[in-house]
Scaffold this active site. Structure first.
Site, PDB file in Angstrom:
ATOM      1  N   SER A 218     -11.555  20.972  -1.732  1.00  0.00           N
ATOM      2  CA  SER A 218     -10.897  20.307  -0.616  1.00  0.00           C
ATOM      3  C   SER A 218      -9.380  20.217  -0.869  1.00  0.00           C
ATOM      4  O   SER A 218      -8.739  21.249  -1.074  1.00  0.00           O
ATOM      5  CB  SER A 218     -11.545  18.931  -0.405  1.00  0.00           C
ATOM      6  OG  SER A 218     -11.236  18.412   0.859  1.00  0.00           O
ATOM      7  N   ASP A 440     -17.600  23.968   8.300  1.00  0.00           N
ATOM      8  CA  ASP A 440     -17.232  22.840   7.432  1.00  0.00           C
ATOM      9  C   ASP A 440     -16.382  21.893   8.264  1.00  0.00           C
ATOM     10  O   ASP A 440     -15.338  22.284   8.793  1.00  0.00           O
ATOM     11  CB  ASP A 440     -16.457  23.358   6.219  1.00  0.00           C
ATOM     12  CG  ASP A 440     -16.063  22.264   5.234  1.00  0.00           C
ATOM     13  OD1 ASP A 440     -15.966  21.094   5.633  1.00  0.00           O
ATOM     14  OD2 ASP A 440     -15.827  22.589   4.063  1.00  0.00           O
ATOM     15  N   HIS A 469     -19.500  20.684   3.281  1.00  0.00           N
ATOM     16  CA  HIS A 469     -18.231  20.633   2.553  1.00  0.00           C
ATOM     17  C   HIS A 469     -18.502  20.818   1.064  1.00  0.00           C
ATOM     18  O   HIS A 469     -19.130  19.980   0.432  1.00  0.00           O
ATOM     19  CB  HIS A 469     -17.563  19.277   2.807  1.00  0.00           C
ATOM     20  CG  HIS A 469     -16.142  19.196   2.358  1.00  0.00           C
ATOM     21  ND1 HIS A 469     -15.194  20.120   2.706  1.00  0.00           N
ATOM     22  CD2 HIS A 469     -15.490  18.276   1.581  1.00  0.00           C
ATOM     23  CE1 HIS A 469     -14.024  19.786   2.182  1.00  0.00           C
ATOM     24  NE2 HIS A 469     -14.189  18.674   1.488  1.00  0.00           N
TER      25      HIS A 469
END
Length: 503
Positions: A218, A440, A469
């Site tokens: 991320s 996502d 994710h």
């Protein structure tokens, strides 16, 4: 009504500003100093508990608060290690970052091991976790956000109209002022992705390694991309998983969250439609989508158990991160549809009630998220810009666009960026492996494609036909797992971009 201290608090971290000062470019890092003696010991109690049964070692390392003045004030970073299991096979360091910005990474190695990180990786690498500057045990910062604060989430609330943007601007401005008022040591302005990358290089040097490998998820992809661009000659094998698309999160990146939700909700809608006889949300994916819009609209007018339309949308967004969360999400939708307040309270996953005015348990993470995102790049200041964006994205991305385009405290941030955001460097070794699910919610596939284009031939992109994710280890796709493990263990980089079919 204490909606922030119930549902809102549990959702605050689901997850992702100059005022006219001139910018100067700082050096990548101060000249490397003599390597200090690193002494490993026991980790802080909360890290021990989180990592159990895996036993980690921890240490602290000093780094400059301000790299423009490297001999000035120093801050201590807390670093963890899970030593390579087979010294004869040891390759070096694999630094880890869980994302955020604002996420603690001290126990990330233990989480990855518990999720199935292959022993071929743990044999070869010292897994290095850390709380990056400002987080947790590394000189933590605080804006003083409390349990009754109107600012409670990294993502702004859904704005039903232009007046809602104006109202949120007052909340955002107060939050920025509160951060400035609580910044007694002047540390907030030094929380940037570039400085965190410089810290990574200090840690590498302190551990006596010429190069380091890296695995970031991320926002951790932004930090990894910055490190690989600032210190390309010191990178070994870089894996960036669930990419935000650049070395920083800006307004466009925040708005892409809404694109991600549009692309990911259909997976949940198919799942729910197959279970219509149980939950009554629609027999087709389009009917389930219609139920979402209807529930949100109803909650905008009449909240249930403190959950209004904004919190319902945020809750849905967060529960799309993992398919294992679908059962709880479908129950929550059902409770909202039926107006069942008791069920809504039970399903909210709310923490224990705390007194109004008490420091929020998410204060540190919210503070770091703001400081890094606002310091990395200038954000628009005019409220009218956000009103236009909300109106555009309400039409473009009906599910969530009027939230992610809404105004944030970065529009009122008291500090100007000290330097331009890090530019992705195409010059360097071909050692960046990008992983991206096709669907996502917070990091849509577009982010991986963007970073692939920026890195050019230095990178290869693995696109996975999956939803959620997190890909490597956190996801369950065998093709992506095997491809990434081969790269980390054997250095086998794919010769071209690769598509991994769903298992």
């Amino acid at each position: 009504m204490k909606r922030q201290s119930s549902v809102g608090r549990s959702l605050a971290l689901l997850a992702a500003i100059g005022l006219g000062a001139s910018m100067t470019t700082l050096p990548a890092a101060a000249e490397e100093t003599k390597t200090p003696q690193v002494k490993w010991g026991q980790c802080p109690d909360d890290v021990v508990a989180e990592a159990a049964p895996t036993v980690l070692q921890c240490t602290t390392m000093p780094v400059p608060l301000d790299y423009a003045h490297p001999e000035g004030e120093q801050i201590d970073l807390t670093v963890s290690r899970l030593a390579a299991a087979d010294p004869d096979k040891r390759r070096g360091l694999l630094m880890l970052n869980p994302g955020g910005p604002g996420g603690s990474g001290l126990a990330l190695s233990a989480l990855l091991v518990a999720q199935g990180l292959p022993s071929s990786v743990t044999d070869r690498y010292d897994l290095i976790g850390m709380d990056t500057r400002g987080i947790g045990h590394s000189a933590p910062v605080s804006c003083g956000f409390t349990t009754d604060s109107p600012y409670y989430s990294n993502i702004p609330p859904y704005a039903v109209d232009a007046a809602a943007v104006t109202a949120q601007a007052k909340v955002a401005e107060q939050a920025a002022k509160q951060c400035a008022d609580n910044d007694d040591g002047g540390r907030l302005r030094h929380l940037t992705t570039a400085n965190a990358a410089r810290d990574l290089d200090r840690i590498r040097a302190a551990l006596g390694e010429e190069k380091t490998s890296y695995l970031g998820y991320s926002y951790g992809t932004a930090l990894g991309a910055a490190y690989a661009s600032m210190f390309p000659e010191r990178t070994d094998r870089i894996v960036l998983d669930s990419n935000i698309g650049d070395t920083h999160l800006d307004r466009d990146g925040m708005r892409r969250y809404a694109l991600g939700m549009e692309q990911t909700l259909p997976d949940f809608a198919k799942w729910a439609a197959r279970r219509h006889d149980s939950y009554g949300l629609g027999r087709t994916p389009s009917q389930v989508r219609a139920s979402y819009l209807a529930i949100a609209d109803r909650l905008d007018k009449a909240p249930v158990a403190g959950i209004d339309g904004s919190l319902f949308r945020l809750l849905t967004f967060g529960h799309l991160f993992k398919q294992t969360q679908y059962p709880q999400l479908v129950q929550t939708w059902q409770a909202m549809l039926e107006g069942d307040e008791a069920a809504a309270r039970d399903l909210s996953a709310a923490p224990k009630e705390t007194a109004d005015g008490a420091l929020s348990p998410n204060d540190n993470a919210l503070t770091v998220f703001l400081a890094v995102t606002c310091n990395d790049v200038e954000w628009p200041e005019g409220i009218s810009t956000y009103r236009r964006g909300v109106a555009e994205d309400r039409e473009r991305y009906p599910l969530y666009g009027a939230a992610t385009a809404n105004i944030t405290p970065c529009a009122f941030w008291p500090y100007a960026p000290a330097e331009p955001p890090v530019e992705v460097d195409t010059e360097g070794p071909r050692n960046v492996l990008l992983l991206q699910n096709r669907r996502d919610a917070s990091t849509p596939h577009l982010g991986g494609k963007m970073l692939r284009e920026k890195f050019g031939d230095r990178a290869r992109l693995i696109s996975v036909d999956d939803s959620g994710h997190g890909v490597y280890v956190l996801g369950k796709n065998s093709c992506a797992l095997n491809t990434t493990t081969r790269y980390l263990v054997e250095g086998e980089m794919p010769t071209k971009d690769t598509f991994c079919r769903a298992d």
